[in-house]
Design an enzyme around this catalytic site. Structure first.
Site, mmCIF file in Angstrom:
data_model
loop_
_atom_site.group_PDB
_atom_site.id
_atom_site.type_symbol
_atom_site.label_atom_id
_atom_site.label_comp_id
_atom_site.label_asym_id
_atom_site.label_seq_id
_atom_site.Cartn_x
_atom_site.Cartn_y
_atom_site.Cartn_z
ATOM 1 N N ARG A 181 13.046 0.164 -1.443
ATOM 2 C CA ARG A 181 13.718 1.228 -0.696
ATOM 3 C C ARG A 181 14.967 0.716 0.055
ATOM 4 O O ARG A 181 16.001 1.386 0.090
ATOM 5 C CB ARG A 181 12.710 1.802 0.304
ATOM 6 N N HIS A 215 18.629 22.187 6.671
ATOM 7 C CA HIS A 215 17.164 22.276 6.546
ATOM 8 C C HIS A 215 16.751 23.747 6.638
ATOM 9 O O HIS A 215 17.256 24.483 7.497
ATOM 10 C CB HIS A 215 16.509 21.461 7.677
HETATM 11 C C1 GRF Z 1 18.170 23.880 0.722
HETATM 12 O O1 GRF Z 1 17.449 25.046 0.974
HETATM 13 C C2 GRF Z 1 18.157 22.965 1.924
HETATM 14 O O2 GRF Z 1 17.863 23.606 3.115
HETATM 15 C C3 GRF Z 1 17.069 21.989 1.600
HETATM 16 O O3 GRF Z 1 17.098 21.857 0.203
HETATM 17 C C4 GRF Z 1 17.573 23.045 -0.395
HETATM 18 C C5 GRF Z 1 18.584 22.664 -1.433
HETATM 19 O O4 GRF Z 1 19.009 23.721 -2.224
HETATM 20 N N1 GRF Z 1 17.288 20.760 2.327
HETATM 21 P P1 GRF Z 1 20.234 23.566 -3.205
HETATM 22 O O5 GRF Z 1 19.981 22.346 -4.091
HETATM 23 O O6 GRF Z 1 21.490 23.444 -2.407
HETATM 24 O O7 GRF Z 1 20.209 24.817 -4.037
#
Ligand code: GRF
Length: 215
Positions: free
Chosen positions: A65, A109
């Site tokens: 990692r 998020h």
């Molecule tokens: C989003 O809903 C974000 O909040 C989360 O992952 C998702 C990614 O969606 N962290 P995308 O790949 O941009 O369609």
């Protein structure tokens, strides 16, 4: 134009939203790289189609990692981004990566943080029985979905929502909010640092309330 790197793991709908806002003149940024940890990420195909610089840094190519994190930071540094946007990047970046881009990594998020950090936030919101959820754009620090909040948008949780239907509604807000935050950083209205500062009296409804709350 603010040079940004966008990190993705999957669909890349936020990447598309950022790209569309830039093309439409609503976001004063330039995507200098799209980087994924997964070769199969759909967003990479979009980056290719659009002629954006893109690359893959798969975990399995590295001994551990720490080595992967170093590889990721090295790859990013090569593109010299002023801002790194985690847009659906499903890996936790290490303190070393954060230290190499101090206060310059932001994440989106799908919950109103600090509620429901971690995986499948929409499912967590449904399980908790909340009537309101949404999304948060925040600065990335060493924690999981912690770090100073820059913008939030709310949506209603409907009684018949599934994790997928709620997530889809939340993403519509993300697609408006993420490019807006990047634009504010690009314009200098929002100054990132140990304590992000707005150079306006009130960042206003654009950053903290979404019309979707009415939907
Ligand atoms: C989003 O809903 C974000 O909040 C989360 O992952 C998702 C990614 O969606 N962290 P995308 O790949 O941009 O369609």
């Amino acid at each position: 134009m603010l040079p940004i790197a966008v990190l993705i793991s999957g669909t890349g709908s936020n990447l598309r939203a950022i790209h569309a806002a830039i093309e439409g003149g609503a976001c004063k940024a330039r995507i200098v790289a799209v980087v994924s940890d997964r070769k199969s990420a759909k967003g990479l195909a979009f980056a290719r189609e659009c002629g954006l610089e893109h690359g893959v840094v798969p975990m399995r190519d590295y001994a551990d990692r720490d080595a992967w994190n170093r590889g990721l930071a090295d790859a990013l540094e090569g593109f010299e981004p002023a801002l790194v946007v985690l847009a659906g990047f499903m890996r936790i970046v290490s303190p070393e990566v954060i230290a190499r881009f101090p206060h310059r990594i932001i994440n989106v998020h799908p919950s109103l943080l600090p509620a429901f950090p971690g995986t499948d936030a929409p499912a967590q919101a449904i399980a908790a029985g909340v009537r309101l959820s949404g999304c948060t754009v925040h600065v990335v620090d060493a924690g999981v979905d912690t770090g100073p909040v820059l913008a939030q948008g709310a949506v209603r949780v409907h009684p018949d929502d599934t994790s997928a239907s709620l997530h889809a509604r939340i993403q519509r807000v993300e697609h408006a909010l993420v490019p807006r935050v990047i634009d504010q950083v690009a314009r200098g209205t929002l100054e990132l640092g140990p304590n992000p500062r707005w150079h306006v009296n009130d960042p206003g409804d654009d950053m903290f309330v979404s019309p979707a709350v009415l939907a």
